[in-house]
Structure formats: structure tokens, C-alpha cells
Design an enzyme around this catalytic site. Sequence first.
Site, short mmCIF file in Angstrom:
data_model
loop_
_atom_site.label_atom_id
_atom_site.label_comp_id
_atom_site.label_asym_id
_atom_site.label_seq_id
_atom_site.Cartn_x
_atom_site.Cartn_y
_atom_site.Cartn_z
N LYS A 79 0.73 -1.01 -0.15
CA LYS A 79 -0.14 -0.20 0.00
C LYS A 79 0.83 1.32 -0.15
O LYS A 79 1.98 1.30 0.96
CB LYS A 79 -0.96 -0.03 1.37
CG LYS A 79 -2.08 0.86 1.43
CD LYS A 79 -3.01 0.87 2.54
CE LYS A 79 -3.93 1.62 2.63
NZ LYS A 79 -4.78 1.36 3.89
N SER A 111 -9.46 1.34 2.85
CA SER A 111 -8.44 2.09 2.06
C SER A 111 -7.59 1.33 1.51
O SER A 111 -6.74 1.70 0.46
CB SER A 111 -7.93 3.23 2.81
OG SER A 111 -7.05 2.89 3.68
N SER A 116 -9.85 -1.04 7.09
CA SER A 116 -9.52 -0.88 5.61
C SER A 116 -8.72 -2.19 5.35
O SER A 116 -8.12 -1.97 4.06
CB SER A 116 -8.23 0.30 5.91
OG SER A 116 -9.30 1.65 5.76
#
Length: 601
Positions: free
Chosen positions: A220, A292, A316
Amino acid sequence: MNTRRQFLLRAPLGVLVAATACRNESPTSNSQSTPTTAGAPPTFGTGAGAGPPVTPATFAEAEKLMQVTMTPAERQQAADSWRQSLAPYLERRTGPRKVAIADTDAPATLWNPVLPGLAVTSTPDRFVRSKPDGKPLPSSDDAIAFAPVSQQSRWIESRQLTSERLTNIYLNRIERLDPKIRAIITLTRDHAVARAKAADAEIASGKYRGPLHGIPYGVKDLLDTKDIPTTYGAEPFRNRVPSADSAVVRRLNEAGAVLLAKLSLGALALNDIWFGGQTMNPWLLEEGASGSSAGPGAATAAALVSFSIGSETGGSIVSPAMRCGVTGLRPTFGRVARTGAMTLCWSLDKLGPMTRTVEDAMLVLQAITGPDAGDASSVPSRLDFDATAPVAGLKVGYISQWMKESPATDVDRAAMETMKQLKMELKEVTLPDWPYSSLMPILFAEGVASFEELTLNNQLGSLKMQVKDAWPNLFREARFLSAVDFVQADRFRRKVALEMARVFKDVDVLIVPSLRDEQLTITNFSGHPSLTLRAGFVEVSEARSDWAPDPENPLPKFDPPRRVPHGITILGRLFDDGLIGQVGLALERAFGVAEERPAGF
């Protein structure tokens, strides 16, 4: 179905600060006068004052936000004394902001989920992998790409497969397939090929580092990577290039893994829209991948990488794991050091693996676990995982009402029956009927503090999403949160943690609906580990979204309904991450649905 984002919108902001101090005026150094008589103490609220003038009308309007009421006389007294008594202490707002607070400066007060009486041991890990199944290397590149890390690592160790070939398989897939899902922010092609060649040379010389050696992965894009952009998915940071690797990336490098890509996240770790667009779900391209950790979820599901690293503050990892049909492991708070990772909330952020199987998640966790001096909340801990251990006799807690109603599905309820078949003992547990959303001021206050510069310097307007449930609006609103309510929420947090400790005295693990609002809030604030894994499939007649409904842009509807994966979530005791891995692995084998691939990938 209640979405995680809708839950955040319902969470009360609490008592709001009435401060309207102007950033352009310089405050005095304090609000106490210097005594003129020898030995006399300074007196409070008698300094020159700071900030703009305020009137009783200022407080009358602020009371609507504060949800308190003063009499006219009280308003007048507050207005007369505000600039001398409280405004001078708001130097961060009024300026000149003489003290720079760097991104790496953590709060003095740290959340410690380990309650009195709970001992955390850091004795050597016990990690037992599943036995090799002797599967030959497939002839199909796609089959190799979708194979779990546990299998890819055996092929690389036995030299049936090279890291360079595996890396190139993924690079080719990225070129063909990423335009469909927009999961990749930065492709590290040259870096990856060089790392893969180095891994092959080491393995050929007899230096095999372990099961992640030569395995291509993505992270990420909130984990720092030396000399490689780390953008946070947000316009103000798209040209940011760190000078050092984050602790997690450094540990994966030491394990011999091959960094292939920086993966998308919703801007500043919210939902699934970044400056390059929305990351889409490989199983249903008409909907977002959820966030996310959208990029890690989508890229892993589409086999653009072998595994990925995501992060979670309030759901997330769990949410994109559910949406994209992958395994998401959110470790115990403090187990994995966050040094070099973007901070949203110091007391809530967690980094964890997103993989295609449960054992893969445990292999990755083993490589990244451990404290680091750069993360004051990280602690030594023990990982105890045995892929061959039986699960019969384990006590599994569940909350009856949660399993009967949405967002629970027949897949969740069938998973409970599977547990019974595996000789696990189901036991009903309860939690108090408390307003758990009252914990949310902690998340909002920490978030706006972390990105204070964007708020005070009016840079929030440069972010792509400017809707009511995106960070720009929420950060602006959160500037008015009350310090009193923050402290009260923090006290409530300890009560919630004590309730979770009570529950785990009677059971070994919990099974919960993955997207149940209360469980996401409770366990993220308490710090308990969570494992989400595919358990079956459901049909949806409408695309799903993290975002609040927008009547002007309705979501696509499907007739006939579309078939998509559905996952269950297993929660464990603090630092008992290995046990939820063992339970998850047994369930994964019993479900028999982990190997199905999204069409078109």
C-alpha cells in the site's frame, strides 16, 4: 447493508470547541501576568490576550456546535476573558507556531491494549508450515501467478521456478490487466527485476533465506520505499520520495522478497479513490474495490502480485478483503512496527498482510512482526502458529443477534455449522449495549492532528474527493472537536477493552460478521487481531460502495444478480494471532472455495 463509511458519518462529533482564533495574530507567551510584588505568584488570565475579539454572540453561536447552554451573564463573562484565559494556549492555531511538529513525532500518551494482568511473552516463535504437497509446476503462467505463496516458495526453493520468471509473469499481467482495476500507483519494474536476479543468484549459491525469498509483492502506497515515490494516494504528496525504507519493507527485503509495485489507497487512507481514479473490484468491475487498502485487495485478488501489505485504522483491511475475496490479516496493535508508514491515527493504525490464502498471511506476518525503535507503540511478542494443529475442542464465541441480521448472511451462518463439523464448540457471548460510535472522536481528532498542515494551510481543497464524507470536510469539522470529549472517549475506550478481556476469558476466538459496524469499531479500538477469509459466495443486485449515497450518481444495478465472494471474520485474543491463523486455515480447507478466480483475470 450498513457501510463502514456510513457508520463514520453517523458517529457524533461530540462537544465542539468554540475557539475561533485567527491564525494571523500572534499570541502572548502565556496568559498569566508577571507579579510586581516580590514573592507574589503569577495570576491566571491577566495577560495581554491573544486572538481576535469575541462577543457573547460568538459563544451563543458556538453553543449550537458545543451542545451546551450558557446564560447571558455567563456568555458575557466568557467573552470578556476568552482572549486572556484560553486563547493564548491555542498557539498551534493562532501562530506563530514556533515549534515544528514533525510527521515522526508521536503523542506522549500511547495506547496500550495490554491491560493489567495480561502478560505478553516474547519467547521464540513457534511456526510450523503445512507439509509440501509435491505439486508439479504448472505449464500455465496464469496458474503459477494464482498459486499461493506457500506453493510458489516450494517451487523456488526446489529451483523449479526462478524469481525472475515469476516476476516477469506478474509484470506481464500488470501490463495487461491493471488498466481494468487501477490498483498500481508506481510500478517498480527495474528495481524488481534486479532484486529477482539477485534472489536467484543467492538461491543458486545455496543461500536460501526462507519462504518469501524471491516472491514478488506490493505494498500500500503509504509505506516508505527508499528512492521510490510514496504518495499516500493524495495530490499533495504525489511527488514525495522517501530517503529510507519503512520497517516493514526493510524486513521484507531482508526476507528476500521482491518489491514489484506501490499499490493504491484511497487518498490519505480513506475508501478507494486516489488521484489516479477509483480502484475497482476484480470480481465486479462496476464497483470499487473498497478501501482504504483497495490496491492490495484488488491486486492480490487479480494475481498481479503474490501478496501485498495493507493497513487498517477502522476497517481498511477487512473491507477490501471482503469485497475482493482475499485473506486479510489485521495483527494485534503493536505487533508490527509502523516506522516509515503514513500516520493517520497513532493509537489505531495497524499494518498487515493481504493474501490469497490463510497460510500465506501467516508466512508474511512472520517476516514483518516485531518492534522497532521508530514506533513507540510497537512491542516484542510471540507468534505461535502450527498449520498441522487440530482445532477440535476450541471454544468459538458468537453474538447471537449479530449472526441473525444484516450484514450477516447465510454464508456467515453456514460457517458456524462448519465449525461444529470441525468439532469446535460454539458458545454465545454478549457485549453491553453501549454507544460504541462515541469512540470515534479519537479517530477524527488524531487524523486531523496528523494532517494539520493540510488543514491550516488550506491544502485540503487539492484532494480529489470533496464530498461530505471525505477527509477534507471531516478534517475541517474535526478542528472543532473538544479536548474534554477526547478524554471521555479515551476513558470509554478502556471500559470497552475490559469488556473484550471479559469475553475472551470464556472463548478462544470469536466469529463475527465482517462488516458489522460495532465489531469494526470495538476491535480496532481495543487492538485485537482479526482474520478475514473467503467463506463462500453471495449474489448482489446492486454495486456496493464505501461512499455515502449520491442521488445524482446512482450505483449500477444488476438483473440477474451478480455472484461475488463473501468472507467471514475471526477475532482472537491480544497477540494470539497464530491461533486465528490455525482456525482460519482449518476453515479454508473445509470451505473449499479459495481457489476460484475472478473471471477475466
